[in-house]
Every structure is written in structure tokens, then in C-alpha cells.
Motif scaffolding. Structure first.
Motif, short mmCIF file in Angstrom:
data_model
loop_
_atom_site.label_atom_id
_atom_site.label_comp_id
_atom_site.label_asym_id
_atom_site.label_seq_id
_atom_site.Cartn_x
_atom_site.Cartn_y
_atom_site.Cartn_z
N LEU A 63 20.50 -79.95 -63.65
CA LEU A 63 19.32 -79.81 -64.38
C LEU A 63 18.11 -80.75 -63.50
CD1 LEU A 63 20.19 -80.06 -68.22
CD2 LEU A 63 19.16 -78.05 -66.66
N LEU A 64 18.70 -81.71 -62.85
CA LEU A 64 17.76 -82.46 -62.10
C LEU A 64 17.18 -81.75 -60.82
CD1 LEU A 64 19.15 -86.21 -62.39
CD2 LEU A 64 16.95 -85.26 -63.25
N PRO A 127 17.09 -87.18 -56.94
CA PRO A 127 16.94 -85.59 -56.59
C PRO A 127 15.30 -85.03 -56.99
CG PRO A 127 18.84 -86.01 -58.02
CD PRO A 127 18.03 -87.15 -58.04
N VAL A 128 14.77 -86.18 -57.65
CA VAL A 128 13.20 -85.82 -57.87
C VAL A 128 12.25 -86.43 -56.86
CG1 VAL A 128 11.61 -86.23 -59.42
CG2 VAL A 128 13.77 -85.91 -60.32
N LEU A 129 12.73 -87.71 -56.41
CA LEU A 129 12.04 -88.52 -55.46
C LEU A 129 11.92 -87.76 -53.99
CD1 LEU A 129 9.78 -90.69 -54.88
CD2 LEU A 129 11.73 -92.12 -54.56
N PHE A 266 18.51 -84.77 -70.73
CA PHE A 266 17.03 -84.49 -71.68
C PHE A 266 16.07 -85.07 -70.79
CE2 PHE A 266 20.71 -84.53 -74.88
CZ PHE A 266 20.30 -83.12 -75.17
N GLY A 267 16.17 -85.94 -69.68
CA GLY A 267 14.93 -86.40 -68.97
C GLY A 267 14.44 -85.14 -68.00
N ALA A 268 15.52 -84.43 -67.58
CA ALA A 268 15.39 -83.42 -66.38
C ALA A 268 14.64 -82.38 -67.40
CB ALA A 268 16.38 -82.73 -65.84
N GLY A 293 17.75 -74.61 -58.51
CA GLY A 293 18.09 -75.96 -58.66
C GLY A 293 19.55 -76.10 -58.77
N ILE A 294 20.23 -75.47 -59.38
CA ILE A 294 21.68 -75.46 -59.63
C ILE A 294 22.41 -75.37 -58.33
CG2 ILE A 294 23.67 -74.56 -60.84
CD1 ILE A 294 22.01 -74.15 -63.26
N LYS A 295 22.01 -74.28 -57.59
CA LYS A 295 22.69 -74.18 -56.35
C LYS A 295 22.37 -75.53 -55.22
CE LYS A 295 21.89 -68.93 -55.85
NZ LYS A 295 21.37 -68.01 -55.29
N MET A 296 21.25 -75.90 -55.32
CA MET A 296 21.24 -76.99 -54.54
C MET A 296 21.93 -78.25 -54.63
SD MET A 296 17.44 -78.89 -53.67
CE MET A 296 17.24 -79.85 -55.34
#
Length: 444
Positions: A63-64, A127-129, A266-268, A293-296
């Protein structure tokens, strides 16, 4: 020969030969199980039954990853690249490029340290930054092995030394298990005892920054998965992107601190909802974004799931405890040999299990009585147990502290988990930790 040693060696050799880490873990666990006296059926059953332990973390990363791809769709990465180009200036302005590198590395270091205490989201920020910054790294020709080393330092050193956030948990586990093993220590003594090993981590970081990876390194510029549906960024899209990141981190922080539950999933989800409400994530594009995103993050998730099965098999053999006990016969009353062997055993156990927090209860039951028998002081015993637990967190293919950095740095396929994260962090942190942990054991 000990099953843990065999399994870890097999896993590491296969990984270094560029065999996929998932396959390396599966083969290593199978060999370890058979070496440890388990039959084929029991080994397979134990491996498969243990796979679920990290399922929550794997889903969190998926999810992230979706959130990271959705963020890239807002144009935030392109805006960051444009800002970096302005900051870097013209081709010949070496001083500005150097300053830009220093600022970015320092920012990432601070964020990694804060993720363990001030904003205790652990590896969820990576994964976000990091994916949006990859083009910036390419523009500055930053060696991603340096960034991996910086991130791993920030993920490990704070919990070793600082008694807050995840450090409070680590220190609490140490104190409780040491007390149950016959040695009562104060929580206030743990940071003092771990200061010298922490200095070893600092030395490793300085070597990585100023010597090993200070030269330029070029990477092929590639788009993130799903980036092909990106629209030009606007003030609105950038504002929505920033708000979504704040919302994601806030939800994770609230759930972990107030409700004491893992908030990454839940944050994602909260971040994705903000992007959806803000209009930057269209309903018809949501499936594509989530799938990409899941693939990544699929590689990271499967490694974590497989690592759970690997650890389950090693624990089932009973050879983890046997490895600790066997080291006693080699020590023969020598403090110097005893301290070194205990540190090496901690390295092997954590390299296989992938978690310092899980290693402490395993090794403490033997290490504490052994330290008392060898005449180590309480402070020296703390340093031995704490360092032995932390050893292997850097460099382990199955550790959060290496999988986290890889999850961000490999988002465009330009970063190898083993050779670009595990090997550099193993060299720069485990070697100094053994040296400085051994010194701490002998002088405290």
C-alpha cells in the motif's frame, strides 16, 4: 555443524551470487532444517506455517508503494527535480552541487533518525520520501550506496543508543531479559554502556560518507511504474501531495502512539484517500496506480514473508540456542575470546532472523550467565548483549534496516538489494560494531 551457521552461509552465498533473495532464503531454510535434524515434511510445514508472521508488513509495503506511485502522479517528483536543478545551478558550479548533496544527505539522515523517535514511523517514510528524490540523486550523481548507508545508520543507531521511541522498546527488552537471566540493570545505564558501540556506527557512517562513496556515480534515468499517467504539476496538485503525506504520517503516528498498533496500512490508505478527494487520483486510474505500486514493492514484501519462514525453521531446529551454548566450550575462561565469540554469535543469529529485537531474548539467556561467570561488569554485559543483538541488522538481506532503504532506492530498478544495500552496510557497520563492542566489553 550448526544448522544456523549452515543456513545463513548458504543464504548469503546464493545472495552474493545474485540468486534472488527469496530463492536464497527458501534454499537456506531447507538446508538448515535438514541439517538441524528435521525431516523434509517437517521442514516444509514449519517454513510454510511461518510465512504469515510478516504478512502485515508486506501488505503495508504494498500500500505504501501504491501511495508512492500516486504521489509521483501529482508531479511532486518533477517539482523536486526542478528545484534541485535551480539549487545546483550551472554545470560548472561545483560548490553549489556539493552544498546540494550535503543538504540532501543531511536531510535524509535526520529523517531516518527521527523515524525512530520523534516521528516513530520506522521504515514507512522511505517508500514515500525516497522515490520522488531519485531523479534529484541522478542530477547530482549521488551514489545510492551512500544513501543506503545513511538510511541504515538512522534506522539502527537511535534504537541502540537513545532511550526513546523504538530505543525505549529495545532497551526495555534488554533490561527485562537480562533481569530474567540473573542480572538486574537500570534503564539509565543502557545508553551509557551502548555509547562506545554507537561511536562505532558513527565511524562507519563517516567512512561511507567521506571515503567509500564520495565520488560521483551515474544512473540511468527511468520513470517509476505508473509515471506514464502523470499530468503536469500545479500548485493545487503539489499542495494535495504535501497534505496527503502529512495525513499519512499523522495517521501512522496516532495509531502507533495512541492505540499502540501498526499504522502503516491505514496511514497509506489515508494518504490515498486525500489524493482521491483532492482530485489528483482519479477513480478510473486508481486500479492502475495500486497495481503498479504493488508491483514496485512486491520484491520487498516477498522477501519479508519468506524471511519469516526462514526464521521459523531455524527456531524449530533448536540450533539457535545450541549455537550460543556451543560457544561456551570454546571460550575457556578468556574474557577477550568470550566477548568476541558472543558478538559473532549475535551477528549470525540476527543475519538469519533479520531482527535485533527478536535476537535479544534468544541470546540473553546464555550470554548473561556466561558474562557473570567470566567476570564482566554489568556495564560490559549490557554492551555485549546490546551490540550482539544489533549486529547483523545492517547487512542482513531479511532485515527492515536493509529492506527499507532498498524499497525506496530500487523504485526505478537502478539499485540492487544485495550489492548496493546489504554489502555496503555490512562492511561499514558490522565491522566497526564488532571492534567497538569488543572494546566496550573489555574496558567497561
Amino acid at each position: 555443524m550448526n544448522a544456523v551457521v549452515i543456513a545463513v552461509i548458504v543464504m548469503l552465498i546464493l545472495s552474493l551470487l545474485r540468486i534472488n533473495v527469496v530463492f536464497a532464503l527458501i534454499v537456506g531454510s531447507f538446508v538448515g532444517g535438514l541439517t538441524g535434524g528435521l525431516d523434509v515434511a517437517t521442514t516444509i510445514e514449519t517454513f510454510t506455517s511461518g510465512l504469515g508472521a510478516n504478512a502485515t508488513v508486506a501488505l503495508s509495503y504494498a500500500l505504501l508503494g501504491a501511495f508512492a506511485v500516486a504521489i509521483s502522479k501529482t508531479g511532486l517528483p518533477d517539482a523536486m527535480v526542478s528545484s534541485a536543478i535551480k539549487l545546483v545551478g550551472r554545470e560548472g558550479e561545483t560548490k553549489r552541487k556539493t552544498l546540494s548533496k550535503v543538504l540532501i544527505v543531511f536531510m535524509i539522515l535526520i529523517m531516518a533518525i527521527f523515524s525512530q523517535n520523534v516521528i516513530p514511523v520506522h521504515i514507512a517514510f522511505i517508500p514515500v520520501l525516497i522515490p520522488p528524490l531519485l531523479k534529484v540523486f541522478n542530477e547530482l550523481q549521488l551514489d545510492r550506496r551512500l544513501i543506503a548507508s545513511v538510511l541504515t545508520f538512522g534506522l539502527i543507531t537511535p534504537y541502540m543508543f537513545l532511550p526513546v521511541g523504538f530505543g525505549a522498546i529495545f532497551h526495555g527488552i534488554m533490561q527485562q531479559n537480562m533481569e530474567e537471566s540473573g542480572l538486574t540493570v537500570s534503564l539509565a545505564d543502557i545508553p551509557n554502556a551502548m555509547a562506545i558501540p554507537a561511536i562505532g556506527m558513527v565511524v562507519g557512517l563517516l567512512v561511507a560518507v567521506f571515503f567509500s562513496y564520495r565520488k560521483k556515480r551515474s544512473y540511468e534515468t527511468r520513470e517509476l511504474a505508473g509515471k506514464e499517467i502523470t499530468q503536469p504539476y500545479t500548485k493545487k496538485s503539489l499542495t494535495v501531495a504535501i497534505v496527503s503525506i502529512i495525513a499519512s504520517l499523522s495517521v501512522q503516528l496516532f495509531l502507533s502512539q495512541k492505540l499502540e498498533v501498526d499504522g502503516m496500512i491505514f496511514g497509506a490508505l489515508a494518504g490515498l484517500i486525500v489524493l482521491y478527494i483532492g482530485g489528483t487520483l482519479k477513480r478510473k486510474e486508481a486500479d492502475v496506480v495500486v497495481t503498479n505500486g504493488i508491483k514496485m514493492m512486491a520484491f520487498i514484501g516477498f522477501v519479508m514473508i519468506t524471511a519469516s519462514g526462514f526464521a521459523s525453521v531455524l527456531n524449530k531446529t533448536g540450533h539457535v540456542e545450541l549455537l550460543v551454548e556451543d560457544s561456551v566450550t570454546i571460550i575457556n575462561g578468556s574474557q577477550a575470546i568470550g566477548a568476541l565469540l558472543m558478538l559473532i554469535v549475535g551477528l549470525l543469529v540476527t543475519m538469519g532472523i533479520g531482527s535485533s529485537f527478536s535476537t535479544i531474548p534468544i541470546i540473553t539467556t546464555i550470554f548473561v550467565p556466561l558474562c557473570l561467570e567470566l567476570g564482566f561488569s554489568p556495564m560490559a554485559t549490557i554492551a555485549i548483549v546490546g551490540t550482539a543483538g544489533a549486529l547483523g541488522d545492517a547487512g542482513s538481506p531479511a532485515s527492515d534496516s536493509t529492506l527499507g532503504p532498498t524499497s525506496g532506492l530500487s523504485a526505478d530498478g537502478n539499485h540492487n538489494h544485495i550489492w548496493d544495500t546489504c554489502v555496503p552496510t555490512f562492511i561499514h557497520y558490522n565491522i566497526p560494531l564488532i571492534i567497538f563492542g569488543w572494546i566496550a566489553a573489555l574496558i567497561l
